[in-house]
Design a protein around this motif. Structure first.
Motif, PDB file in Angstrom:
ATOM      1  N   GLY B 185       0.828  -1.116   0.277  1.00  0.00           N
ATOM      2  CA  GLY B 185      -0.003  -0.090  -0.139  1.00  0.00           C
ATOM      3  C   GLY B 185       0.772   1.355   0.010  1.00  0.00           C
ATOM      4  O   GLY B 185       0.342   2.232  -0.305  1.00  0.00           O
ATOM      5  N   ASP B 186       2.032   1.167   0.440  1.00  0.00           N
ATOM      6  CA  ASP B 186       2.832   2.461   0.478  1.00  0.00           C
ATOM      7  C   ASP B 186       3.732   2.706  -0.797  1.00  0.00           C
ATOM      8  O   ASP B 186       3.951   3.757  -1.021  1.00  0.00           O
ATOM      9  CB  ASP B 186       3.940   2.385   1.487  1.00  0.00           C
ATOM     10  CG  ASP B 186       3.555   2.575   2.953  1.00  0.00           C
ATOM     11  OD1 ASP B 186       2.469   2.799   3.272  1.00  0.00           O
ATOM     12  OD2 ASP B 186       4.466   2.403   3.838  1.00  0.00           O
ATOM     13  N   GLY B 187       3.740   1.611  -1.747  1.00  0.00           N
ATOM     14  CA  GLY B 187       4.402   1.857  -2.973  1.00  0.00           C
ATOM     15  C   GLY B 187       5.317   0.731  -3.288  1.00  0.00           C
ATOM     16  O   GLY B 187       5.010  -0.447  -2.933  1.00  0.00           O
ATOM     17  N   VAL B 188       6.373   0.933  -4.011  1.00  0.00           N
ATOM     18  CA  VAL B 188       7.234  -0.106  -4.406  1.00  0.00           C
ATOM     19  C   VAL B 188       8.644   0.124  -3.934  1.00  0.00           C
ATOM     20  O   VAL B 188       9.091   1.127  -4.105  1.00  0.00           O
ATOM     21  CB  VAL B 188       7.295  -0.221  -6.167  1.00  0.00           C
ATOM     22  CG1 VAL B 188       8.307  -1.170  -6.539  1.00  0.00           C
ATOM     23  CG2 VAL B 188       5.762  -0.457  -6.568  1.00  0.00           C
ATOM     24  N   MET B 189       9.350  -0.777  -3.409  1.00  0.00           N
ATOM     25  CA  MET B 189      10.579  -0.668  -3.131  1.00  0.00           C
ATOM     26  C   MET B 189      11.526  -1.670  -4.316  1.00  0.00           C
ATOM     27  O   MET B 189      10.986  -2.765  -4.551  1.00  0.00           O
ATOM     28  CB  MET B 189      11.235  -1.378  -1.717  1.00  0.00           C
ATOM     29  CG  MET B 189      10.565  -0.562  -0.517  1.00  0.00           C
ATOM     30  SD  MET B 189      11.228   1.041  -0.679  1.00  0.00           S
ATOM     31  CE  MET B 189      13.166   0.746  -0.180  1.00  0.00           C
ATOM     32  N   VAL B 190      12.550  -1.384  -4.519  1.00  0.00           N
ATOM     33  CA  VAL B 190      13.558  -1.879  -5.573  1.00  0.00           C
ATOM     34  C   VAL B 190      14.641  -2.476  -4.612  1.00  0.00           C
ATOM     35  O   VAL B 190      15.330  -1.814  -4.042  1.00  0.00           O
ATOM     36  CB  VAL B 190      13.929  -1.215  -6.632  1.00  0.00           C
ATOM     37  CG1 VAL B 190      14.929  -1.911  -7.532  1.00  0.00           C
ATOM     38  CG2 VAL B 190      12.969  -0.257  -7.480  1.00  0.00           C
ATOM     39  N   ILE B 191      14.898  -3.854  -4.635  1.00  0.00           N
ATOM     40  CA  ILE B 191      15.759  -4.616  -3.709  1.00  0.00           C
ATOM     41  C   ILE B 191      17.032  -4.964  -4.550  1.00  0.00           C
ATOM     42  O   ILE B 191      16.592  -6.021  -5.473  1.00  0.00           O
ATOM     43  CB  ILE B 191      15.308  -5.708  -2.747  1.00  0.00           C
ATOM     44  CG1 ILE B 191      14.072  -5.253  -2.083  1.00  0.00           C
ATOM     45  CG2 ILE B 191      16.187  -6.404  -2.021  1.00  0.00           C
ATOM     46  CD1 ILE B 191      13.276  -6.369  -1.546  1.00  0.00           C
ATOM     47  N   PRO B 192      18.245  -4.479  -4.533  1.00  0.00           N
ATOM     48  CA  PRO B 192      19.174  -5.029  -5.561  1.00  0.00           C
ATOM     49  C   PRO B 192      19.146  -6.593  -5.167  1.00  0.00           C
ATOM     50  O   PRO B 192      19.485  -7.147  -4.084  1.00  0.00           O
ATOM     51  CB  PRO B 192      20.407  -4.361  -4.733  1.00  0.00           C
ATOM     52  CG  PRO B 192      19.850  -2.771  -4.234  1.00  0.00           C
ATOM     53  CD  PRO B 192      18.665  -3.299  -3.719  1.00  0.00           C
ATOM     54  N   ARG B 193      19.458  -7.273  -6.376  1.00  0.00           N
ATOM     55  CA  ARG B 193      19.167  -8.805  -6.209  1.00  0.00           C
ATOM     56  C   ARG B 193      20.174  -9.487  -5.444  1.00  0.00           C
ATOM     57  O   ARG B 193      19.899 -10.279  -4.561  1.00  0.00           O
ATOM     58  CB  ARG B 193      19.499  -9.346  -7.786  1.00  0.00           C
ATOM     59  CG  ARG B 193      19.241 -10.829  -7.936  1.00  0.00           C
ATOM     60  CD  ARG B 193      19.106 -11.249  -9.451  1.00  0.00           C
ATOM     61  NE  ARG B 193      18.989 -12.408  -9.455  1.00  0.00           N
ATOM     62  CZ  ARG B 193      17.756 -13.026  -9.679  1.00  0.00           C
ATOM     63  NH1 ARG B 193      16.504 -12.315  -9.482  1.00  0.00           N
ATOM     64  NH2 ARG B 193      17.626 -14.384  -9.549  1.00  0.00           N
ATOM     65  N   HIS B 194      21.507  -8.726  -5.361  1.00  0.00           N
ATOM     66  CA  HIS B 194      22.338  -9.602  -4.408  1.00  0.00           C
ATOM     67  C   HIS B 194      22.325  -9.156  -2.916  1.00  0.00           C
ATOM     68  O   HIS B 194      22.624  -9.888  -1.932  1.00  0.00           O
ATOM     69  CB  HIS B 194      24.006  -8.885  -4.719  1.00  0.00           C
ATOM     70  CG  HIS B 194      24.193  -7.523  -4.287  1.00  0.00           C
ATOM     71  ND1 HIS B 194      23.718  -6.442  -5.206  1.00  0.00           N
ATOM     72  CD2 HIS B 194      24.804  -7.112  -3.481  1.00  0.00           C
ATOM     73  CE1 HIS B 194      24.011  -5.316  -4.820  1.00  0.00           C
ATOM     74  NE2 HIS B 194      24.802  -5.392  -3.524  1.00  0.00           N
ATOM     75  N   LEU B 195      21.338  -8.219  -2.587  1.00  0.00           N
ATOM     76  CA  LEU B 195      21.062  -8.225  -1.154  1.00  0.00           C
ATOM     77  C   LEU B 195      19.594  -8.807  -0.884  1.00  0.00           C
ATOM     78  O   LEU B 195      19.242  -8.881   0.282  1.00  0.00           O
ATOM     79  CB  LEU B 195      20.779  -6.712  -0.929  1.00  0.00           C
ATOM     80  CG  LEU B 195      22.036  -5.873  -1.117  1.00  0.00           C
ATOM     81  CD1 LEU B 195      21.683  -4.206  -0.857  1.00  0.00           C
ATOM     82  CD2 LEU B 195      23.030  -6.157  -0.021  1.00  0.00           C
ATOM     83  N   ALA B 196      19.027  -9.445  -1.797  1.00  0.00           N
ATOM     84  CA  ALA B 196      17.648  -9.783  -1.497  1.00  0.00           C
ATOM     85  C   ALA B 196      17.454 -10.932  -0.511  1.00  0.00           C
ATOM     86  O   ALA B 196      16.489 -10.858   0.558  1.00  0.00           O
ATOM     87  CB  ALA B 196      16.887 -10.466  -2.899  1.00  0.00           C
TER      88      ALA B 196
END
Lengths: 250, 250, 250, 250, 250, 250
Positions: B185-196
């Motif tokens: 509901g807040d929106g979208v975060m982008v998580i760098p793949r190597h940190l997922a």
């Protein structure tokens, strides 16, 4: 996909760049508007400094995306294949380095050292919709630089140089590699490469006509009937004007 | 050049996406902030509709540059290799289609028909920093769609789909193919793949703690000493709380 | 310096807040406009959620300045005197926590846990010109929350809480501690404390008149002559209307 | 609360300001970036005029909130304790008056008379993220003035001076009293006071290196390997360059 | 001057408005794009409320310029010829009141009372690129209202109603009196009156095709070859689809 | 409707324009502020070039709305009654052509040829909140031109000239035909015509006082007590100062 033909498949007439160098961006904007191109002016950039502002050459593109801590440490520039440094060393002589910074000038996209290197390598100019740092030095160059504004922060703060030679956005306009960039005091127009020859050709007559009109206006002629030349004798006077100038034009 | 390792070289733990699906974007934002990632929230987009908003999946990217009359006639979509149509047909199952529209929502980037096709093909969601047309239909989908706003004009008006699978900008954030997109509901975060993997792991404990804190607050405990747990007995109570929930968590 | 008198020197009539709670922000905006106050509407904020939106109470202020790495590490909240946490624990019952985030909602100013604590402590509401994280939880509260938008990033990303109880800007409006904040579906008005009694008093009659006008309009009366009541018999009909309602009003 | 130590507790080395006066804002931006300070450039301000632009000195802060009819009548300046007038008369010699106008330049924050008084009192410069009125006069001063733009309306129209000596925001950056403000043609950097000595020290070497690089570029050396100096012999040449300049530097 | 022909000289087919009422703004945007109209979507407005959003009718225009103390005292509405009140009483049945507020929604352009009067008088809807006050009441109306946002301040704060029935700008689009305004969940399209008949006619087939495509997509057909129908058998299936629906369409 | 009286009914004193020509926009802004006019500065425009910037004269207005393909083909200017061309030929001697371009400078509103014609016809200046093309030529004129920025695209790209002589908005300010436009290095103020005489008269004394204050400041007098003159002897010294200048003033 209806993309433009690759730049290398579109040869320009030998006099096209010379002719465009004598045209104003305003004239070219009108000639593109006639062909349906309503979004060809790079919004939000202006020439740095008050020196030479006439710039013409094919676009050599550098794209940035937002910076990230893993991709943009202070050591990033130590990599020999960093696209910004590579672009500066490989931008062809006579080309214009065009940078896509997503119209974010809160950080720089280049500074005096890189711009000086580009000048020495023979670049025709630089266009960036981001910032320029050390801008006082940049304004002293002979090579025209068009950018959003002076901005001290290193590009690593906001911009990650990601690739070279792809179609990009700059100032809200599509720029394909090889498109002709024309700059003057008003800013920068992007001329689709396949139209450059005909725009250049038409611009010769149009600039001549604008010069004639300005002379007429200066001697007191009203603009209605003159500009555009809807009065029959306007075109006649223009013919005389051109005959008098004769060999001077083009 | 210090670019992230290609997505295919970074295998995720099998439970990473499941764990992230139970995490909030707020929690992930804090975990990324701890690691120095201060610009990972896609600015200016919100979930369309009030239905399911939880979205998680790797990014599949589509880039647009500004439209031009020669590249964006109404017939453009007749080309079988038009990148927008190709993206809709090739976006992998479970992936999130992420579109770079240069934060310009004055025209659409997709509409109900394409979004429905994506849902049927099993896409995990869509993120666009441009507009969505026919948005009423889109809000009725089960697949979450995050965009700037409803916008009726066809993408040809402003956006030329140019390539698939390159790193892009979306809402002011860098998105590399394979980065994990998390939406709520807040929106979208982008998580760098190597940190997922590590973000997913930490999020389990952090969500548990936030749930505990909310319970504590609801029963009247002041936040100082509780959140963060600087009072020694807060962690003790949290341990009890977790012990009681036992197998429920994770 | 012509600053307003301190809040503690201005006692409100006992019925002022009750009366204001029945007034709309539109009515109060007009009453303030009459007195020369043209900039009293908090620009760019809206109620979160569709639940209770009526909010009234004196302002309790929290100011933020931009974050910096030395002042806003992830451990910042461990300090017992962190102004945000202190504000949440000390905001008086019945007061409205008003936060100055410089109209930057790219990060949050609070989330569900703190907002829940404020509700439990009896705060009348929250106004922030920044973001709110975990906003889905916040919209479920009974206490009204007015903010720019949902925003997942922790406030440490952009906002450093610096002091409590000073005059601030919120949404482009001056807010002095003790000013009366009135919120409804349109947003939030700031009523200078020294005007609250008279605004409240006038609002009773004005709301009654607006209700009468709406009834008249619903039965087909044209607005010219009615609103404002320049036809003599309009005021007569209004007098009758009020007589009929009698004890119902105020 | 993790606020910076008060300015009076942080003594600067005697040569720090002199060294910084020889550094560019671009250099300082890079040195701050190295330390994690990514938001230290005052956005949206530029030097007025084309005269002296080098400015260095500790910040003396003045905060404004939005104006209101009761606090900002035309007679406001008659009060002897009006914070704007007091700031002009009490700004220490060598300090930079920094004004928080919430990045709103639709009205002025000062004009030629006050700026002239500041120059006479020995202020090192002025930074405002609001407007400057009577700007033609201001550009003729010897004291550098950095502001958003010329703007004729009196500050009473929009800005109420509220306090002196508090931490503020200016151009989106935190400014604590005593932080070192450095200005040049690119704009203004804010150097946290506790870092000023080490930034100043490092800037000497960095400026020397940049000067060397520019010379190298001017004689045709490519930037890869030179800038940064990843080619081993670059550092050797730089050592020679410095040896030759010898006593000239610092 | 190449202005459009006056509305009264362009008679619409009797079924044009009915057909348009069944078309989406997205469909109409595409049909206008085909004819070179790239700027026909009213930017920055959305339907208030979640009730009926389909709106169609000819534009009846009201223009505002910025307010001034002499032209916009609180008594302004007492004048019987105040253009806003006159517009509300004279807007023809079935017409859409379109208001030019220079895209400034910091104040309202109308409120519930005037909107209710318009509904009772039979207006087809309202479009404003300014604000709407008392918006909660407005969202409860049956008449669709499209505006920038809720905004409590009276229009006198910012907007001076100056004339009725002139061509205006609304949301960045030219609106000539009599142009057909079409609204739905995506927002509002302006259809030049002389194109309304043909757009309406084409929309019937296009909506039918879109409905067919959505059905096809829902049963798993890929969009390439289907949308647009470049596969020969797509059109065949569409013909069958239409034959089956038979009399249902149009 | 409380509109201003028509310009032709308000005769100016013969010395009003001369007096205003000696006043700064800053002074006039203060005098208007005193009378409650807080929004009289044309926002977002600046003088082109660094030549003569003092401009004074009554407004002659030209309004634009957004362009459309049917109203703005390249042949539009061939019409003898095109409002832009008519405005250039009919703008009265001594008047200022004021253009409403909705603060959109992505295209031009005029270029060097038309501006030169206006200069020759004796116009006092030009104010546009849009762009100016061929701006280098325009900056060389003797007639002051105030605009948002240089912009190469023809006005047909964005702006349709629609009428002459109506009240308009320019830079966010109401401009009625005949209002007095005053321009200098700070920008442009709009003086309501009915106030021009008294503003002009008061400006004489105020400019004299400002000149006196600047002299005082230059000789070291503090501003408190001097500006405004709350110290009794300040007015005495000012009286002496005026006596000495004697016949020089006004």
């Amino acid at each position: 996909m209806p993309n433009p033909a690759p730049a290398e498949t579109i040869t320009l007439r030998t006099d096209t760049l010379t002719r465009l160098a004598r045209a104003s961006t305003a004239t070219v904007a009108t000639l593109l508007f006639k062909r349906g191109y309503q979004n060809a002016f790079v919004q939000g950039v202006a020439p740095l400094g008050t020196g030479r502002q006439t710039m013409v050459g094919p676009a050599y593109t550098l794209r940035h995306i937002p910076a990230r801590p893993d991709t943009d440490p202070i050591t990033a520039f130590r990599e020999r294949d960093h696209p910004q440094r590579v672009a500066v060393e490989q931008c062809p002589e006579g080309a214009v380095l065009v940078m896509d910074c997503r119209q974010d000038a809160s950080a720089a996209s280049a500074g005096t050292i890189l711009l000086t290197r580009l000048q020495i390598r023979g670049a025709a100019g630089v266009v960036s919709d981001g910032g320029i740092r050390d801008a006082t030095g940049a304004t002293a160059l002979d090579m025209p630089v068009f950018a959003a504004k002076a901005s001290a922060p290193t590009n690593l703060t906001k911009h990650h140089a990601i690739d070279i030679g792809l179609p990009i956005a700059c100032g809200g306009v599509a720029v394909y590699p090889g498109d002709i960039m024309l700059g003057d005091g008003d800013g920068v127009m992007v001329i689709p490469r396949h139209l450059a020859d005909e725009i250049a050709e038409e611009s010769v007559e149009m600039e001549a006509f604008e010069a004639f009109v300005l002379e007429e206006v200066l001697r007191g002629v009203p603009v209605i009937g003159l500009y555009p030349p809807t009065e029959p004798d306007t075109l006649e006077r223009f013919a005389n004007h051109k005959a008098q100038r004769g060999s001077k034009a083009d």
